[in-house]
Design a protein around this motif. Structure first.
Motif, PDB file in Angstrom:
ATOM      1  N   ASN A  32       0.834  -1.197   0.000  1.00  9.09           N
ATOM      2  CA  ASN A  32       0.000   0.000   0.000  1.00  9.09           C
ATOM      3  C   ASN A  32       0.871   1.250   0.000  1.00  9.09           C
ATOM      4  OD1 ASN A  32      -2.217  -1.638   0.120  1.00  9.09           O
ATOM      5  ND2 ASN A  32      -2.684  -1.228   2.268  1.00  9.09           N
ATOM      6  N   LEU A  33       0.354   2.312  -0.599  1.00  8.46           N
ATOM      7  CA  LEU A  33       1.064   3.580  -0.584  1.00  8.46           C
ATOM      8  C   LEU A  33       1.077   4.156   0.824  1.00  8.46           C
ATOM      9  CD1 LEU A  33       0.880   6.387  -3.190  1.00  8.46           C
ATOM     10  CD2 LEU A  33       0.483   6.962  -0.796  1.00  8.46           C
ATOM     11  N   THR A  34       2.227   4.635   1.269  1.00  8.68           N
ATOM     12  CA  THR A  34       2.355   5.298   2.560  1.00  8.68           C
ATOM     13  C   THR A  34       3.099   6.612   2.365  1.00  8.68           C
ATOM     14  OG1 THR A  34       4.518   4.427   3.204  1.00  8.68           O
ATOM     15  CG2 THR A  34       2.593   3.011   3.613  1.00  8.68           C
ATOM     16  N   LEU A  35       3.152   7.420   3.410  1.00 15.16           N
ATOM     17  CA  LEU A  35       3.903   8.670   3.319  1.00 15.16           C
ATOM     18  C   LEU A  35       5.390   8.434   3.108  1.00 15.16           C
ATOM     19  CD1 LEU A  35       2.420  11.264   5.839  1.00 15.16           C
ATOM     20  CD2 LEU A  35       2.264  11.200   3.350  1.00 15.16           C
ATOM     21  N   GLU A  36       5.885   7.243   3.451  1.00 13.05           N
ATOM     22  CA  GLU A  36       7.297   6.963   3.220  1.00 13.05           C
ATOM     23  C   GLU A  36       7.625   6.932   1.732  1.00 13.05           C
ATOM     24  OE1 GLU A  36       9.382   7.158   5.739  1.00 13.05           O
ATOM     25  OE2 GLU A  36       7.518   7.599   6.793  1.00 13.05           O
ATOM     26  N   HIS A  37       6.632   6.662   0.896  1.00 14.54           N
ATOM     27  CA  HIS A  37       6.884   6.714  -0.544  1.00 14.54           C
ATOM     28  C   HIS A  37       7.191   8.139  -1.006  1.00 14.54           C
ATOM     29  CE1 HIS A  37       4.616   2.867  -0.252  1.00 14.54           C
ATOM     30  NE2 HIS A  37       5.474   2.509  -1.193  1.00 14.54           N
ATOM     31  N   PHE A  38       6.784   9.120  -0.214  1.00 14.00           N
ATOM     32  CA  PHE A  38       7.077  10.506  -0.552  1.00 14.00           C
ATOM     33  C   PHE A  38       8.583  10.752  -0.644  1.00 14.00           C
ATOM     34  CE2 PHE A  38       7.720  14.992   0.608  1.00 14.00           C
ATOM     35  CZ  PHE A  38       6.867  15.610  -0.299  1.00 14.00           C
ATOM     36  N   ALA A 634       3.021  26.259  12.601  1.00  9.08           N
ATOM     37  CA  ALA A 634       3.504  27.279  11.676  1.00  9.08           C
ATOM     38  C   ALA A 634       4.861  26.880  11.125  1.00  9.08           C
ATOM     39  CB  ALA A 634       3.595  28.631  12.381  1.00  9.08           C
ATOM     40  N   TYR A 635       5.091  27.220   9.865  1.00  9.50           N
ATOM     41  CA  TYR A 635       6.359  26.948   9.195  1.00  9.50           C
ATOM     42  C   TYR A 635       7.009  28.293   8.855  1.00  9.50           C
ATOM     43  CZ  TYR A 635       4.203  22.364   8.812  1.00  9.50           C
ATOM     44  OH  TYR A 635       3.599  21.167   9.100  1.00  9.50           O
ATOM     45  N   PRO A 636       8.183  28.596   9.425  1.00  3.75           N
ATOM     46  CA  PRO A 636       8.803  29.921   9.233  1.00  3.75           C
ATOM     47  C   PRO A 636       9.492  30.046   7.881  1.00  3.75           C
ATOM     48  CG  PRO A 636      10.212  28.556  10.601  1.00  3.75           C
ATOM     49  CD  PRO A 636       8.969  27.736  10.333  1.00  3.75           C
ATOM     50  N   ILE A 637       8.709  29.901   6.822  1.00  5.29           N
ATOM     51  CA  ILE A 637       9.251  29.878   5.467  1.00  5.29           C
ATOM     52  C   ILE A 637       8.307  30.645   4.539  1.00  5.29           C
ATOM     53  CG2 ILE A 637      10.532  27.712   5.683  1.00  5.29           C
ATOM     54  CD1 ILE A 637       8.128  26.256   4.529  1.00  5.29           C
ATOM     55  N   PRO A 638       8.803  31.099   3.389  1.00  6.31           N
ATOM     56  CA  PRO A 638       7.938  31.768   2.413  1.00  6.31           C
ATOM     57  C   PRO A 638       7.157  30.760   1.590  1.00  6.31           C
ATOM     58  CG  PRO A 638      10.179  31.712   1.601  1.00  6.31           C
ATOM     59  CD  PRO A 638      10.222  31.126   2.984  1.00  6.31           C
ATOM     60  N   GLY A 639       6.212  31.280   0.829  1.00  9.14           N
ATOM     61  CA  GLY A 639       5.446  30.442  -0.086  1.00  9.14           C
ATOM     62  C   GLY A 639       4.060  30.137   0.423  1.00  9.14           C
ATOM     63  N   HIS A 640       3.163  29.886  -0.504  1.00  6.68           N
ATOM     64  CA  HIS A 640       1.779  29.576  -0.160  1.00  6.68           C
ATOM     65  C   HIS A 640       1.630  28.146   0.334  1.00  6.68           C
ATOM     66  CE1 HIS A 640      -2.474  29.885  -0.006  1.00  6.68           C
ATOM     67  NE2 HIS A 640      -2.719  29.260  -1.131  1.00  6.68           N
ATOM     68  N   PHE A 641       2.552  27.292  -0.044  1.00  7.67           N
ATOM     69  CA  PHE A 641       2.645  25.923   0.451  1.00  7.67           C
ATOM     70  C   PHE A 641       4.127  25.616   0.534  1.00  7.67           C
ATOM     71  CE2 PHE A 641       2.604  21.251   0.076  1.00  7.67           C
ATOM     72  CZ  PHE A 641       1.670  20.952   1.062  1.00  7.67           C
ATOM     73  N   PRO A 642       4.589  24.845   1.533  1.00  9.32           N
ATOM     74  CA  PRO A 642       6.029  24.601   1.654  1.00  9.32           C
ATOM     75  C   PRO A 642       6.654  24.113   0.352  1.00  9.32           C
ATOM     76  CG  PRO A 642       4.899  23.796   3.596  1.00  9.32           C
ATOM     77  CD  PRO A 642       3.825  24.212   2.629  1.00  9.32           C
ATOM     78  N   GLN A 643       7.768  24.707   0.002  1.00  5.24           N
ATOM     79  CA  GLN A 643       8.455  24.364  -1.237  1.00  5.24           C
ATOM     80  C   GLN A 643       9.626  23.417  -1.026  1.00  5.24           C
ATOM     81  OE1 GLN A 643       7.193  25.467  -4.337  1.00  5.24           O
ATOM     82  NE2 GLN A 643       5.564  25.918  -2.860  1.00  5.24           N
ATOM     83  N   ASP A 650       6.027  17.073   6.346  1.00  3.44           N
ATOM     84  CA  ASP A 650       5.497  17.315   7.682  1.00  3.44           C
ATOM     85  C   ASP A 650       4.042  17.780   7.623  1.00  3.44           C
ATOM     86  OD1 ASP A 650       6.289  17.488  10.626  1.00  3.44           O
ATOM     87  OD2 ASP A 650       5.319  19.426  10.288  1.00  3.44           O
ATOM     88  N   VAL A 651       3.708  18.592   6.628  1.00  2.47           N
ATOM     89  CA  VAL A 651       2.304  18.986   6.450  1.00  2.47           C
ATOM     90  C   VAL A 651       1.426  17.757   6.302  1.00  2.47           C
ATOM     91  CG1 VAL A 651       0.665  20.024   4.829  1.00  2.47           C
ATOM     92  CG2 VAL A 651       2.698  21.293   5.519  1.00  2.47           C
ATOM     93  N   TYR A 652       1.825  16.832   5.437  1.00  3.84           N
ATOM     94  CA  TYR A 652       1.043  15.619   5.219  1.00  3.84           C
ATOM     95  C   TYR A 652       0.943  14.784   6.502  1.00  3.84           C
ATOM     96  CZ  TYR A 652       1.743  16.685   0.245  1.00  3.84           C
ATOM     97  OH  TYR A 652       1.769  17.289  -0.987  1.00  3.84           O
ATOM     98  N   LYS A 653       2.069  14.678   7.236  1.00  2.00           N
ATOM     99  CA  LYS A 653       2.061  13.904   8.485  1.00  2.00           C
ATOM    100  C   LYS A 653       1.121  14.513   9.508  1.00  2.00           C
ATOM    101  CE  LYS A 653       6.666  11.751   8.558  1.00  2.00           C
ATOM    102  NZ  LYS A 653       7.990  11.737   9.236  1.00  2.00           N
ATOM    103  N   GLN A 654       1.226  15.819   9.707  1.00  3.69           N
ATOM    104  CA  GLN A 654       0.371  16.498  10.680  1.00  3.69           C
ATOM    105  C   GLN A 654      -1.101  16.336  10.308  1.00  3.69           C
ATOM    106  OE1 GLN A 654       1.359  18.010  13.445  1.00  3.69           O
ATOM    107  NE2 GLN A 654       3.544  18.405  13.163  1.00  3.69           N
ATOM    108  N   TRP A 655      -1.397  16.484   9.048  1.00  6.22           N
ATOM    109  CA  TRP A 655      -2.758  16.399   8.505  1.00  6.22           C
ATOM    110  C   TRP A 655      -3.362  15.029   8.820  1.00  6.22           C
ATOM    111  CZ3 TRP A 655      -3.612  19.664   3.587  1.00  6.22           C
ATOM    112  CH2 TRP A 655      -4.930  19.612   3.156  1.00  6.22           C
ATOM    113  N   ILE A 656      -2.641  13.986   8.416  1.00  2.00           N
ATOM    114  CA  ILE A 656      -3.141  12.622   8.605  1.00  2.00           C
ATOM    115  C   ILE A 656      -3.234  12.271  10.086  1.00  2.00           C
ATOM    116  CG2 ILE A 656      -2.570  10.179   8.253  1.00  2.00           C
ATOM    117  CD1 ILE A 656      -1.515  10.911   5.497  1.00  2.00           C
ATOM    118  N   SER A 657      -2.212  12.642  10.855  1.00  4.43           N
ATOM    119  CA  SER A 657      -2.196  12.294  12.282  1.00  4.43           C
ATOM    120  C   SER A 657      -3.356  12.928  13.036  1.00  4.43           C
ATOM    121  CB  SER A 657      -0.867  12.723  12.910  1.00  4.43           C
ATOM    122  OG  SER A 657       0.210  12.022  12.345  1.00  4.43           O
TER     123      SER A 657
END
Length: 663
Positions: A32-38, A634-643, A650-657
């Motif tokens: 199965n696909l997991t976040l580790e495939h990222f 919060a992510y101390p970085i520029p951009g509308h979504f982390p680049q 980490d966004v995906y991990k936080q979301w799923i968790s």
């Protein structure tokens, strides 16, 4: 035109992902696909077919987690043998590849000697890449002239160097800029140099400059003129007053071909040079209406002539040799391609279930079509069509490993909304789905609002579904896949109408009979975050919510975001005129956030120029003060979504968790 460019406003686009076939043992054991495939995912972009039609260039991007950066490599694919060969090494920023007209050289952008992006040229049959430009500010984009003799490129002006005590004076005049601007806005201009980097000069000048947001430019086929998009001021919000310009290289005189309304964009010449084609909004509110394809004669005599209106968002085009052109657009839960004629006639192409990436297409000199595409069950690859009447052939296998995982089935669902609209969305099922079981439901809402959810491969939707959840991606009014009436109906109806659309979709999914109604979560990024906050403040029964870069306060958007005053086109104008402030208040989710009862995860970049972090802070304090369980990452970085890969993952991990914990 060599590059179809889609303009993101409030859109969070899922990764187009590929996997290099060197999985480690842990991943190889997972069906199965997991976040580790990222960690081993790569993306493909910028396909360019050679003049003889035998080879295709493309950019392959993969993550380096140790350095926390993405590494680009330029590859060449042999169309006949399907063999792929890397062409560049140690050039992690390589981008925008192009062929010379004779096919003997390849050009691209990469970091030069001054660490700024420069134009390079590389011999096809061997040799070192040579740096062509020495741009002080860095090359933003470029085009090689059809005769192969000149480069046109865009760079920002440099700020005036102050002397004496004034060198300590950092003040600057503010215009329609975003609130964290640190220096004066400067214009971008088109420059010209020889194909050897010599005889460089600035073609356009003054405060009026090239539009970096929606703009692009193209050469005439006699290499004597350029057509481009110009904005009157360098401030980010000034893109709304952009115009279509034609400039002669010898005289340096420009004429205006279209000054709006509608924000013209993506111009190019027909192959006989007689006509200029370009896109612009089909209504006075740019991007709240679909784009149509327009034409103007190259001498500027005939203006504002719509040549293609198929009631879909036709943002750009590619020209065939017979003066016809290729256009594409989201179409219900698919992406359709059409061959159009200057007389307005058009016919559909058969993509055989493949979903093209519209900003990753190219047409060869013999009308071959190449594009990056995916299906609902196969991750994206490079596809080839011999001509517009053939069907796509997959010619790369970068992503075979991930496509062979035990993925969830993807299908569409449609329903009739409360206001009589036909509406639709996409469902991703858990692997090994059984209709005899009950499953939690996760809403994963697209941004925009002028985006759309389609049946292409979606890494994050599959990752959510692999947790044993039904994933529902609803389209709602404002989406760009169902025509003008649907897309423009979001004007002055930012939340209530789309909210009703989504809830009608949830009802339709529940009626399928396999939803555990005690476990329903709602989530989204950007306008999807807006919809998340709106839905949790107006409807109860949610188990969890994730609001990423959520628009919560339209006042903050209008006054503080990079596109600032654009929001006024959807909200009746400025909030500071007449009684329109009440309209902004009524359509801002923060107004109703005290009604939220749902545990909510808030995610945002602190230097997000599109949706300022101020809006997430307001939501956080509102929920905390009202005793609602909440967490703000919060992510101390520029951009509308982390680049960068680490923060993206980490966004995906936080979301799923967060959702998993509350389920």
């Amino acid at each position: 035109m060599k590059n179809l460019k889609l303009t993101p406003l409030l859109t969070f686009c899922a990764l187009i992902i590929f996997v290099v076939p060197n999985f480690n043992k842990v991943l190889a054991q997972s069906s199965n696909l997991t976040l580790e495939h990222f960690d081993v995912a790569v993306s493909l972009s910028s396909p360019r077919i050679s003049p003889d039609g035998k080879k295709i260039l493309l950019i392959v991007r993969k993550a380096d987690f140790e350095k926390n950066e993405y590494i680009n490599t330029l590859w060449m694919v042999n169309k006949s043998t399907k063999e792929a060969t890397p062409l560049t090494y140690n050039r992690p920023s390589v981008n925008l590849p192009e062929w010379s007209q004779n096919g003997q050289h390849i050009t691209f952008l990469a970091k030069g000697n001054n660490e700024k992006r420069q134009i390079f040229t590389l011999p096809v049959h061997g040799g070192e890449a040579q740096q062509i430009t020495n741009s002080k500010m860095g090359v933003i984009t470029y085009k090689l002239s059809p005769d192969g003799h000149l480069f046109a490129f865009v760079q920002k002006d440099s700020l005036e160097e102050k002397k004496g005590i004034e060198k300590h004076n950092k003040s600057f005049e503010v215009g329609n800029d975003w609130y964290l601007a640190k220096e004066a806005a400067v214009a971008s201009h088109i420059w010209i140099c020889s194909n050897e980097g010599k005889n460089e000069y600035q073609l356009t000048s003054g405060e009026v400059g090239y539009n970096n947001f929606t703009g692009s430019f193209n050469w005439s086929f006699d290499s004597k003129e350029l057509v481009y998009i110009e904005q009157p001021k360098p401030h980010s919000g000034a893109f709304l007053n952009s115009s279509l310009q034609l400039i002669n290289l010898e005289s340096k005189k420009a004429i205006t071909l279209d000054k709006g309304p509608g924000v013209p964009t993506n111009p190019s010449f027909s192959r006989d040079g007689s006509t200029i084609l370009y896109s612009k909004s089909m209504g006075k509110e740019p991007f709240f209406n679909p784009h149509g394809l327009f034409s103007v004669s190259a001498n500027g005599v005939k203006n504002d002539n719509i040549i293609l209106d198929i009631d879909r968002d036709i943002f750009s085009h590619l020209s065939f040799s017979d003066q016809s052109f290729l256009v594409g657009a989201p179409d219900k839960t698919k992406v359709s391609l059409w061959k159009g004629q200057l007389d307005g006639n058009y016919k559909s192409l058969n993509t055989n279930g493949v979903i093209p990436s519209l900003n990753n297409m190219d047409i060869g000199q013999s009308d071959e079509i190449v594009f990056i595409g995916s299906t609902s069950s196969e991750a994206s690859e490079l596809y080839y069509m011999k001509d517009y009447s053939s069907i796509p052939e997959k010619i790369t296998s970068f992503n075979d490993t991930i496509s062979q995982l035990n993925l969830g089935k993807v299908s569409s669902v449609n329903w009739k909304g409360e206001d009589g609209f036909y509406e639709d969305g996409v469902i991703t099922y858990p692997p090994d789905f059984s209709s005899n079981r009950k499953y939690p439901l996760v809403l994963y809402i697209h941004g925009g609002p002028m985006g759309s959810s389609i049946e292409s491969f979606n890494f994050f939707a599959q990752a959510l579904a692999a947790k044993g959840w039904i994933v529902f991606q609803p389209n709602y009014r404002g989406s760009n896949n169902l025509g003008k009436a649907y897309q423009s109906s979001v004007i002055n109806d930012a939340g209530e109408g789309p909210g009703k659309d989504v809830m009608a979709g949830v009802k339709a999914v529940k009626e399928l009979g396999f939803i555990d109604e005690s476990k329903i979560a709602v989530s989204g990024w950007s306008y999807g975050g807006f919809m998340t906050v709106w839905l949790t403040s107006h409807f109860q029964g949610w188990k969890a919510a994730v609001a990423g870069a959520a628009v919560t306060d339209w006042f903050d958007w209008y006054n503080m975001a990079d596109l600032n005053v654009w929001s006024g086109y959807g909200l009746g104008g400025s909030p500071w005129l007449n009684d329109n402030a009440e309209n902004y208040r009524r359509q801002s989710p923060i107004t109703y956030a005290h009604q939220i009862k749902t545990p909510t995860l808030i995610l945002s970049n602190t230097l997000d120029q599109r949706v300022t972090v101020t809006q997430s802070f307001k939501l956080f304090h509102n929920l905390k003060d009202n005793g609602v369980e909440t967490k703000f990452i919060a992510y101390p970085i520029p951009g509308h979504f982390p680049q960068d890969p680490v923060h993206r993952k980490d966004v995906y991990k936080q979301w799923i968790s967060w959702i998993a914990h509350h389920f």
